[in-house]
Design a protein around this motif. Structure first.
Motif, short mmCIF file in Angstrom:
data_model
loop_
_atom_site.label_atom_id
_atom_site.label_comp_id
_atom_site.label_asym_id
_atom_site.label_seq_id
_atom_site.Cartn_x
_atom_site.Cartn_y
_atom_site.Cartn_z
N GLN A 27 39.99 10.32 79.98
CA GLN A 27 40.32 10.85 78.67
C GLN A 27 41.93 10.69 78.47
N ASN A 28 42.57 10.37 77.31
CA ASN A 28 43.81 9.93 76.70
C ASN A 28 44.38 8.96 77.46
N TYR A 29 43.50 8.03 77.84
CA TYR A 29 43.70 6.44 78.35
C TYR A 29 43.39 5.40 77.30
N GLU A 30 43.99 4.43 77.50
CA GLU A 30 43.16 2.97 76.87
C GLU A 30 42.78 2.27 78.14
N GLY A 31 42.07 1.47 77.75
CA GLY A 31 41.73 0.24 78.80
C GLY A 31 42.05 -1.29 78.40
N LEU A 32 42.79 -2.04 78.93
CA LEU A 32 43.11 -3.35 78.44
C LEU A 32 42.24 -4.27 79.47
N VAL A 33 41.31 -4.94 78.69
CA VAL A 33 40.41 -5.77 79.28
C VAL A 33 40.88 -7.09 79.20
N GLU A 34 41.06 -7.81 80.56
CA GLU A 34 41.49 -9.11 80.54
C GLU A 34 40.29 -9.94 80.97
N SER A 61 48.09 5.21 80.22
CA SER A 61 48.10 6.56 79.73
C SER A 61 48.80 6.50 78.65
N LEU A 62 48.13 7.34 77.47
CA LEU A 62 48.82 7.68 76.36
C LEU A 62 49.24 9.22 76.34
N ALA A 63 49.24 9.83 77.16
CA ALA A 63 49.83 11.26 77.35
C ALA A 63 51.32 11.13 77.13
N LEU A 64 51.63 12.62 76.92
CA LEU A 64 53.34 12.63 76.83
C LEU A 64 53.79 12.72 78.24
N GLN A 65 54.93 12.11 78.51
CA GLN A 65 55.22 11.85 79.94
C GLN A 65 56.69 12.39 79.99
N PRO A 66 56.90 13.02 80.94
CA PRO A 66 58.77 13.44 81.18
C PRO A 66 59.13 12.49 82.19
N LEU A 67 60.41 12.20 81.84
CA LEU A 67 61.40 11.25 82.73
C LEU A 67 62.56 11.91 82.73
N GLU A 68 63.21 11.72 84.14
CA GLU A 68 64.46 12.35 84.51
C GLU A 68 65.38 11.08 84.55
N ILE A 69 66.48 10.94 84.14
CA ILE A 69 67.49 9.77 84.22
C ILE A 69 68.57 10.60 85.21
#
Length: 290
Positions: A27-34, A61-69
């Protein structure tokens, strides 16, 4: 027997192929088929089927993600060095762009955020930058929105967690702050002393005024009492008979005659009373004897 073993092997191979041909996109992902290493299609969340050994699925993943710089340095408009650390929230909006248009879309996004933050703070004085973190937070997300879209990423929020001047500048600021506090304390103390003097002077003046008023009231009361006494005396004398004043004069002359004074001043109307004065009687006796 050989047929049974072959059948079993084929069944095992079929089962293995079925297993490897099934893939689950969460859920909340997309699959890229190669297919043979080349992108062929994008699959939504759920069970999908692929050709084993020929196709593979890359899950994004299409979910909101936090990132610390981590911390890095920025020079302000007045050439002051400050270090800043920030966190951001981002979301993948296009899995194809995110995965194939850049070798590391997240790192590219970070570099964009850092660059725009340097530009924003670099146009501000140190004091303005330190007091405007809320305004700074709102600007990078708006500024890099279109640029990060190239990577299939949308930055939702940028938050400056820390914005600190260098240690040398901090020492100077601490000294300035201490000096300002001492100045403020000195001014407050001087104002307090001035206020105290003002209140003390006012209290003394009020006391002097009150004392003067009390004395004035006492004098007025005394004067009113004396005036009342005189008025009463005048009223009483106005009703007194004429004999009263004569008797008073005679009594006064008698008292005066009893003294040692040789000079007596009398009203002509009372000269007939000279015989009552002892000294006069003695003089008259001596004159009669001579």
């Amino acid at each position: 027997m050989i047929f049974s073993i072959s059948t079993l092997l084929i069944a095992i191979i079929v089962v293995v192929l079925i297993i490897f041909s099934c893939s689950i996109v969460p859920q909340n992902y997309e699959g890229l088929v190669e297919t043979l290493g080349k992108y062929s299609k994008t699959e939504k969340a759920g069970l999908i089927f692929i050709i084993p050994l020929i196709q593979r699925v890359r899950k994004v993943s299409l979910a909101l993600q936090p990132l610390e710089i981590s911390k890095y340095s920025i020079i302000t408009k007045d050439n002051a060095e400050v270090s800043t650390s920030l966190t951001l929230n981002y979301q993948v909006t296009d899995s194809f762009k995110y995965f194939y248009n850049n070798t590391d879309s997240v790192e590219s996004m970070v570099q964009l955020v850092r660059g725009h933050l340097r530009d924003i703070i670099g146009r501000m004085d140190l004091n303005d930058a330190l007091g405007s973190t809320s305004q700074i937070n709102a600007q990078p997300a708006d500024a890099i929105g279109d640029l990060t879209n190239v990577y299939g990423i949308r930055v939702i929020r940028v938050n400056v967690d820390e914005l600190l001047p260098s240690k040398e500048i901090q020492r100077v600021m601490d000294k300035q702050l201490t000096a300002d506090r001492e100045k403020t304390a000195t001014i407050a103390k001087a104002e307090g002393e001035a206020r105290n003097i003002e209140l003390t002077t006012k209290a003394k003046n009020d006391a002097l005024v009150a004392t003067a008023k009390a004395k004035a009231e006492a004098i007025k009361t005394q004067a009113d009492a004396e005036k009342y006494r005189i008025e009463q005396l005048k009223a009483a004398l106005a009703d007194a008979p004429d004999d009263y004043f004569k008797n008073q004069s005679i009594a006064a002359f008698k008292d005066l005659a009893k003294g040692e004074n040789n000079l007596i001043v009398m009203d002509k109307d009372n000269l007939t009373q000279l015989g009552n004065i002892p000294a006069v009687r003695e003089i008259w006796k001596k004159q009669d004897q001579d």
